[in-house]
Write a protein that holds these residues in place. Sequence first.
Motif, short mmCIF file in Angstrom:
data_model
loop_
_atom_site.label_atom_id
_atom_site.label_comp_id
_atom_site.label_asym_id
_atom_site.label_seq_id
_atom_site.Cartn_x
_atom_site.Cartn_y
_atom_site.Cartn_z
N GLY A 35 -41.46 -39.84 -16.38
CA GLY A 35 -42.47 -41.10 -16.09
C GLY A 35 -42.98 -41.03 -14.45
O GLY A 35 -43.47 -41.76 -13.92
N ARG A 36 -42.27 -40.13 -13.59
CA ARG A 36 -42.20 -40.27 -12.22
C ARG A 36 -43.78 -40.16 -11.82
O ARG A 36 -44.07 -40.87 -10.87
N GLN A 37 -44.58 -39.10 -12.30
CA GLN A 37 -45.80 -39.07 -11.76
C GLN A 37 -46.66 -39.50 -12.78
O GLN A 37 -48.03 -39.58 -12.58
N THR A 55 -44.00 -31.75 -5.11
CA THR A 55 -43.17 -32.90 -4.95
C THR A 55 -41.64 -32.95 -4.82
O THR A 55 -41.14 -31.64 -5.01
N ASN A 56 -40.87 -34.04 -5.27
CA ASN A 56 -39.47 -33.70 -5.06
C ASN A 56 -38.80 -34.18 -6.21
O ASN A 56 -37.57 -34.25 -6.29
N ARG A 57 -39.13 -35.09 -7.19
CA ARG A 57 -38.77 -35.48 -8.15
C ARG A 57 -39.40 -35.19 -9.48
O ARG A 57 -40.57 -35.67 -9.39
N GLY A 62 -35.79 -47.89 4.21
CA GLY A 62 -35.42 -48.57 2.52
C GLY A 62 -36.34 -47.33 1.75
O GLY A 62 -36.77 -47.80 0.98
N ASP A 63 -35.75 -46.10 1.91
CA ASP A 63 -36.46 -45.12 0.95
C ASP A 63 -35.37 -43.94 1.07
O ASP A 63 -34.87 -43.44 1.96
N SER A 64 -35.01 -43.33 -0.02
CA SER A 64 -33.86 -42.46 -0.23
C SER A 64 -34.54 -40.98 0.54
O SER A 64 -33.56 -40.31 0.99
N HIS A 65 -35.66 -40.96 0.63
CA HIS A 65 -36.04 -39.51 1.41
C HIS A 65 -35.92 -39.68 2.63
O HIS A 65 -36.36 -38.68 3.64
N THR A 66 -35.30 -40.56 3.45
CA THR A 66 -35.16 -40.73 4.91
C THR A 66 -34.34 -39.51 5.17
O THR A 66 -34.65 -39.24 6.59
N ASP A 68 -47.37 -46.78 2.63
CA ASP A 68 -48.02 -45.45 2.04
C ASP A 68 -47.82 -45.44 0.23
O ASP A 68 -48.60 -45.00 -0.27
N HIS A 69 -46.68 -46.11 -0.18
CA HIS A 69 -46.49 -46.10 -1.79
C HIS A 69 -47.76 -46.49 -2.59
O HIS A 69 -48.10 -46.00 -3.60
N ASN A 70 -48.29 -47.65 -2.01
CA ASN A 70 -49.24 -48.50 -2.91
C ASN A 70 -50.58 -48.04 -2.39
O ASN A 70 -51.35 -48.31 -3.12
N GLY A 78 -51.16 -40.61 1.55
CA GLY A 78 -50.30 -41.63 0.89
C GLY A 78 -49.42 -40.87 0.07
O GLY A 78 -49.46 -39.58 -0.21
N CYS A 79 -48.60 -41.67 -0.47
CA CYS A 79 -47.57 -41.03 -1.46
C CYS A 79 -48.48 -40.69 -2.86
O CYS A 79 -47.75 -39.54 -3.41
N SER A 80 -49.31 -41.20 -3.22
CA SER A 80 -50.31 -40.92 -4.14
C SER A 80 -49.49 -40.50 -5.71
O SER A 80 -48.57 -41.21 -5.87
N ALA A 81 -49.69 -39.40 -6.22
CA ALA A 81 -48.94 -39.06 -7.60
C ALA A 81 -47.80 -38.63 -7.38
O ALA A 81 -47.11 -38.12 -8.48
N CYS A 82 -46.96 -38.81 -6.24
CA CYS A 82 -45.78 -38.28 -6.00
C CYS A 82 -44.83 -39.29 -6.97
O CYS A 82 -43.94 -38.79 -7.71
N LEU A 83 -45.42 -40.71 -7.00
CA LEU A 83 -44.56 -41.58 -7.55
C LEU A 83 -45.50 -42.41 -8.41
O LEU A 83 -45.02 -43.17 -9.36
N ALA A 84 -46.72 -42.42 -8.33
CA ALA A 84 -47.83 -42.83 -9.20
C ALA A 84 -47.81 -44.35 -9.30
O ALA A 84 -47.96 -45.00 -10.28
N GLY A 93 -49.58 -43.02 7.28
CA GLY A 93 -49.16 -42.19 6.44
C GLY A 93 -48.04 -42.13 5.88
O GLY A 93 -47.30 -43.19 5.95
N ILE A 94 -47.26 -41.03 5.21
CA ILE A 94 -46.09 -41.28 4.59
C ILE A 94 -45.30 -41.42 5.36
O ILE A 94 -45.05 -40.68 6.48
N VAL A 95 -44.33 -42.33 5.10
CA VAL A 95 -43.25 -42.79 6.39
C VAL A 95 -42.50 -41.44 6.72
O VAL A 95 -42.05 -41.55 8.10
N HIS A 96 -42.04 -40.61 6.00
CA HIS A 96 -41.36 -39.51 6.60
C HIS A 96 -42.08 -38.37 7.24
O HIS A 96 -41.63 -37.58 7.61
N VAL A 97 -43.29 -38.45 6.98
CA VAL A 97 -44.52 -37.57 7.83
C VAL A 97 -44.71 -38.21 9.29
O VAL A 97 -44.64 -37.57 10.38
N GLY A 103 -48.86 -32.37 -2.05
CA GLY A 103 -48.68 -33.37 -1.07
C GLY A 103 -47.21 -33.94 -1.16
O GLY A 103 -46.29 -33.06 -1.44
N SER A 104 -47.19 -35.22 -0.72
CA SER A 104 -45.62 -35.77 -0.56
C SER A 104 -44.97 -35.51 0.70
O SER A 104 -45.42 -34.76 1.66
N CYS A 105 -43.93 -36.28 1.03
CA CYS A 105 -43.05 -36.16 1.97
C CYS A 105 -42.46 -34.89 2.08
O CYS A 105 -41.73 -34.51 2.93
N THR A 106 -42.29 -34.26 1.04
CA THR A 106 -41.75 -32.92 0.95
C THR A 106 -42.40 -31.54 1.46
O THR A 106 -42.00 -30.96 2.23
#
Lengths: 461, 195
Positions: free
Chosen positions: A429-431, A423-425, A131-135, A62-64, A401-407, A110-114, A340-343
């Motif tokens: 520089g996050r996006q 998103t959540n953060r 291995g992801d804080s939004h678990t 998802d992230h990449n 995907g995670c897309s510009a949630c973390l870029a 898809g995004i792991v939390h979705v 978008g994003s898991c949020t």
Amino acid sequence: MASTIFDKIWQNHVIEGNEGEPQLLYVDLHLVHEVTSPQAFEGLRENNRKVRRPDKTFATVDHNVPTNPSPVDSIENIHDKISRLQVETLQNNCQEFGIKMAGIGAKDQGIVHVIGPQLGLSQPGKIIVCGDSHTSTHGGLGAIAFGIGTSEVEHVLATQTIWQMKPKNMGIKIQGKLAKGVSSKDIIMHLIAKYGANFGVGYALEFYGDTIEDLSQEARMTITNMAIEGGAKVGIIKPDEKTFEYVAGRKYAPEDMDAAIAYWSQLYTDSEEAFDKIITVDATQLEPYVSWGTNPAMAVSFSEKLPKITDSNIKQAYEYMGLEPGIKVENIPVEWIFIGSCTNGRLEDLKKAAEVIKGHKLAPNVTGWVVPGSRSVKTQAEKLGLDKIFIDAGCEWRDPGCSACLAMNPDKIPAGIHCASTTNRNFEGRQGANARTHLASPAMVAAAGINGHFVDIRKIS
Amino acid sequence: MDPITVHTGRTVALMNDNIDTDQIIPKQFLKNILKTGYANSLFFDWRYDDAGKPNKDFELNKPERQGASILITGSNFGCGSSREHAAWALKDWGFRVIIAGGYSDIFYMNCTKNGILPVVLPQNARDYLAKIASQEEITIDLPNQEVCCGKEKYHFDFDQTWKQKFINGDDDIDITMAYQQQIEEYEQKLPVFWQ
Ligand code: SF4
């Protein structure tokens, strides 16, 4: 002694150790993605260890993953060589260790939390790690779910267990009817704005009360998703009929649903006495929230002004965001919207944004990206014609995907641009380098897109 | 894991609160599939300007702070993303001890797995430590749970199990492997629909 739902699930999973010291817990579901797993698999190989329960492990990418509007259906579409290596490495690791994986282009990707909830892998009463804080998201289904580091990923792969110290219990009682247009995102943003980015450190948060009961299953997951933004590894909501109905019939739902529901129905908090601390929220008073700064606690309700500079953290945030104290969020120029994003990348979120955007165009200087949380969300949305609504408004309808949630993929918000984001953060520089993120709900983001600045969604819905 | 008992070293201070792991190591460095090689990426966006030149005012770039092994910082250090790369990068740069007002739970666990000692001290103690000269050394004594700086001594709390793990440098998986039989017994008792 009265116990919370969290206490009960925890106790059901203890293999060794007493409260007050690290305890060895059994893990029912381990979700894996490409970024935080390569070193863990390498560790297994170096020590000649196997994955103890590949059948309780599930991987996706998802992230990449690039989310270009044209379908990204094979690894060949990843042009960044290092990203591609990471995705390939996960594929190879899953093959070598016998782990099921929804790879690029797969219909379950898809995004792991979705995808965890969507595939019925995430269920009430489980301990779920990734291995992801939004678990913490999966706690919305009545599970104990939390993020772990890569060494812990390796530990879970090898042993299907994890050492943890039991956190304390905090009850968050939310009562009353939300104003039209105010959403579950605003509830969690309010809590973080009011109590700070670390109010939940050392606690498991349980969200309860009639406001929570009234929320849909998907809206509940937006709240638990952001528990981590308040510092809590775990956010949990009691499973109810809505939850059981949500899980039933999904690909990996239990075969014997009656037995499962009988078990899940025992998961509830006995009484409020079981909490170490309680916070109450009057939902009738809540307004839409928008973040102005560089951590999720730096957010205000629609009618508030941006705060005065009282310390160096706030000063640095204003400098980064190019904003000044005293203005209101409606004065912030919005030049980009990201949905978008898991949020907020689930079907219901896209529906809410589409409702607002339908029949309108993005303001002339605004770019809009809509990125479904999973391939299945994308397909369902297209069946409902949501893609057309967004495209007609001038948005890009992209791949999951995670897309510009973390870029960390090619999707980046340009420097200096104010982006209204579901998103959540909003970290620096996050996006994207020097991008300026403003967190808000899907409806608020959509409305900002068509107006070129934030508007009060209560007035237009 | 490298054990830690008593550590003596020089310090560097970054006193912001809520330093998140996105700042400790930005995402572009998470694509690596190894555990090392992150020293130059640590605090990348703060250490280098937009043109890629080192930012002279940033504490970690100051010549007199090179070789520091103890980071003094604010509260809620390591919040945000679970990326263990943050711990790896701090370790790679040379940090062995962090003294903060508090940590995010996930980051704390990542420290315990990588031999970085996460110490918690109150604001006044950290303000004092943040001002000590670059050449001065301080000592963190884990067995006695004390930070010693000249005549000053600060006690810190520490969980006894994690303490033993730091002192012995134990490998968690080896420890857990000894519970194989209990894990198997547990699995046999799982509800049928989760077997
Ligand atoms: S969508 Fe964003 S927050 Fe969620 S898993 Fe992906 S990068 Fe993390």
